[in-house]
Design an enzyme around this catalytic site. Structure first.
Site, short mmCIF file in Angstrom:
data_model
loop_
_atom_site.label_atom_id
_atom_site.label_comp_id
_atom_site.label_asym_id
_atom_site.label_seq_id
_atom_site.Cartn_x
_atom_site.Cartn_y
_atom_site.Cartn_z
N VAL A 280 0.73 -1.30 -0.26
CA VAL A 280 -0.35 -0.40 -0.71
C VAL A 280 0.96 1.51 0.01
O VAL A 280 1.55 1.48 0.70
CB VAL A 280 -0.96 -0.28 1.33
CG1 VAL A 280 -1.75 -0.39 0.74
CG2 VAL A 280 -0.62 -0.56 2.68
N HIS A 281 1.15 2.22 -1.35
CA HIS A 281 1.88 3.34 -0.82
C HIS A 281 1.33 4.41 -1.22
O HIS A 281 -0.33 4.17 -2.19
CB HIS A 281 2.65 2.44 -2.62
CG HIS A 281 3.32 4.17 -2.91
ND1 HIS A 281 4.34 3.78 -2.89
CD2 HIS A 281 3.60 4.63 -3.48
CE1 HIS A 281 5.97 4.08 -2.95
NE2 HIS A 281 4.96 5.07 -3.78
N CYS A 295 14.20 10.91 -0.49
CA CYS A 295 13.44 10.27 0.01
C CYS A 295 13.50 8.29 -1.10
O CYS A 295 13.62 8.19 -1.91
CB CYS A 295 11.79 10.27 -0.01
SG CYS A 295 11.22 10.71 -1.15
N ARG A 328 2.46 12.88 2.44
CA ARG A 328 1.22 12.49 3.58
C ARG A 328 0.49 13.11 4.36
O ARG A 328 -0.65 13.56 4.63
CB ARG A 328 2.60 12.53 5.17
CG ARG A 328 3.84 11.64 5.43
CD ARG A 328 4.48 12.12 6.78
NE ARG A 328 5.78 12.01 6.47
CZ ARG A 328 6.90 12.57 7.12
NH1 ARG A 328 6.48 13.71 7.41
NH2 ARG A 328 7.67 12.39 6.72
N ASP A 366 2.20 13.99 9.89
CA ASP A 366 1.07 13.08 9.32
C ASP A 366 -0.52 12.97 9.20
O ASP A 366 -1.02 13.36 9.84
CB ASP A 366 1.79 11.93 9.26
CG ASP A 366 1.38 10.93 7.97
OD1 ASP A 366 0.22 11.05 7.75
OD2 ASP A 366 2.06 9.88 8.45
N ARG A 368 -2.02 11.80 6.63
CA ARG A 368 -2.48 9.57 5.75
C ARG A 368 -3.96 9.48 6.83
O ARG A 368 -5.19 9.43 5.79
CB ARG A 368 -0.96 9.49 5.22
CG ARG A 368 -0.56 9.80 4.25
CD ARG A 368 0.41 9.09 4.00
NE ARG A 368 1.37 8.58 4.88
CZ ARG A 368 2.44 8.18 5.31
NH1 ARG A 368 2.54 7.74 3.96
NH2 ARG A 368 3.88 8.26 6.31
N SER A 390 5.71 -3.09 3.46
CA SER A 390 6.16 -2.39 3.85
C SER A 390 6.53 -2.37 4.86
O SER A 390 6.62 -3.37 5.84
CB SER A 390 4.61 -1.45 4.18
OG SER A 390 4.20 -0.81 4.54
#
Ligand SMILES: [Zn+2]
Length: 455
Positions: A280-281, A295, A328, A366, A368, A390
């Site tokens: 999951v990206h 990154c 994010r 973050d 997300r 992940s």
């Protein structure tokens, strides 16, 4: 047009979902007394406010969220071509609704255009799965979103304007780094999954968010009223129905959706005897598309694909979920501001202040919120992941908390980490990211790394 579209679909196109003939359909016809007379005065734009139903006599088709039978669940209708039909807050297209507005305003798109869905049906059947009939398992997408033409054929026949929120197609993808994997012997072409030229054959699904507000509120442990009021406030009052129409529980938020890339057979996703790899990206345009080296996003995406190809070649399936949550979910402007702050701060760019610099600009580390992420995995019918590609502890926790088992976690191999990205990866390991190696100590976290802004 729409009824002929449905007839064509029913007359030979591949079916992704078939409605059992014995199922009892609930039908909500448009009542005659609901009819509004169109204003045909030339050039006059007739605006119908949907914020208060009494002004136009709406009686929206009910949505019984989580019902396993689509016609009893009811269609999600967010059309702007006939306001009487709407049973949903917001509209289709996510953020692209604004471009549609520009197209209409500039005269290049007819405001009452209805799509012709001929030949658009999914290339591959996905579902239905038991999770589709569990109201709390999927709250941020419409599980029937790909098959509305078939599932709601009777609505189309009566003139309803229902739009798919999911589209399923097939493609070849090719990322140059995978050639390196072939050269080094980690992957080999098999002629069907990975082709000799390096193409990977995939089935891919684009998914627009469809939020069931009571379910989303529950997921975040807030009351629905607070969620509705905050969404209303934080969009500058963009959707008054959030606060004036408690009878409408479904919202199409103006945000980016996600794409699912499936390597190998769709059917084996739910076969517990076959290996399933999942990454999951979350979107990182700078790295994913332009290979910026600050990154690890693109290297990890490529590694995820590599693991997916291996699982598919072993008779299983690989799944990449690509979510539009840039930086994010803080956005690229915030992200680039943080890059500057990190590089210019006293003591240089170092892991110990990586999250703090983000918090200085954004107020949070973050945004997300992985709580909604597992929904797409449940849409695919996943109950067990053999290889979870992940290192994120938040993603891992969200997936297992949603009831999906994870057998193995696969970190990014050390040799794929760009030197410039060590500030990020060390900070994340220190914050709880999964690693099979050592967690950086205080000295490593305090050591400035990476280029300056002028280099
Ligand atoms: Zn990135």
């Amino acid at each position: 047009m729409t009824s002929s579209c449905v007839r064509k679909l029913a007359g030979g196109e591949r079916h992704a979902y078939t409605i059992p003939t014995e199922s009892r359909a609930l039908v909500w016809p448009i009542r005659k007394e609901d009819t509004v007379t169109p204003d045909k005065k030339k050039g006059q734009k007739h605006i119908v406010l949907t914020s208060h139903p009494s002004t136009f006599g709406a009686r929206p088709s009910p949505i019984v969220w989580g019902h396993s039978e689509p016609r009893q669940r009811g269609p999600v209708i967010a059309t702007l071509t006939d306001m009487r039909q709407r049973n949903t807050i917001g509209t289709h297209g996510g953020a692209y609704a604004i471009y549609r507005a520009l197209a209409v305003a500039s005269g290049s798109l007819q405001r009452d255009h209805r799509p012709d869905f001929t030949y658009t049906a999914p290339v591959e059947p996905i579902g239905p799965h038991p999770s589709w009939g569990q109201p709390e398992t999927i709250v941020s997408l419409d599980p029937f979103g790909a098959v509305v033409c078939e599932a709601f054929a009777d609505f189309y026949a009566r003139g309803y304007d229902i739009r798919p929120t999911i589209a399923v197609t097939r493609a070849h993808i090719n990322m140059p780094e995978l050639q390196d994997a072939v050269t080094k012997g980690r992957l080999s072409a098999d002629g069907t999954i990975l082709l000799p030229g390096g193409d990977i054959v995939v089935t891919k699904a684009a998914i627009e968010p469809v939020w069931y507000l009571p379910g989303v509120a529950q997921r975040f442990d807030v009351d629905e009223s607070t969620l509705r009021h905050t969404l209303f406030e934080q969009t500058g009052g963009m959707f008054p129905e959030l606060v004036t129409r408690p009878d409408l529980a479904v919202f199409l938020p103006p945000i980016g959706g996600l794409t699912v890339y499936i390597v190998g057979s769709v059917a084996t996703i739910t076969d517990p005897t076959r290996p399933l790899a999942v990454r999951v990206h979350d979107e990182c345009n700078g790295s994913d598309v332009f290979s910026s080296d600050i990154c690890t996003c693109r290297p990890y995406l490529v590694h995820g694909l590599e693991v997916c190809v291996q699982a598919a070649q072993e008779g299983g399936t690989g799944v990449i979920v690509y979510s539009r949550k840039e930086g994010r979910a803080l956005g690229e402007v915030t992200k680039f501001l943080v890059y500057n702050a990190r590089k210019r701060q006293a003591g240089g760019d170092r892991a110990e202040s990586y999250f703090a610099r983000t918090e200085c600009v954004a107020g949070v580390q973050d945004m997300r919120f992985q709580e909604l992420m597992p929904d797409v995995l449940h849409w695919l019918g996943i109950t067990q992941i053999d290889r979870f590609v992940s290192m994120s502890d938040m993603k891992y926790k969200a997936v297992i908390d949603s009831g999906i088992q994870i057998t193995t976690r696969i970190p990014l191999p050390e040799d794929r980490i760009p030197p410039e990205a060590y500030v990020e990866i060390n900070a994340k390991k220190a914050a709880g990211y999964y690693t099979e190696g050592p967690v950086p100590d205080a000295v490593a976290l305090a050591t400035p790394l990476g280029r300056g802004l002028e280099e």
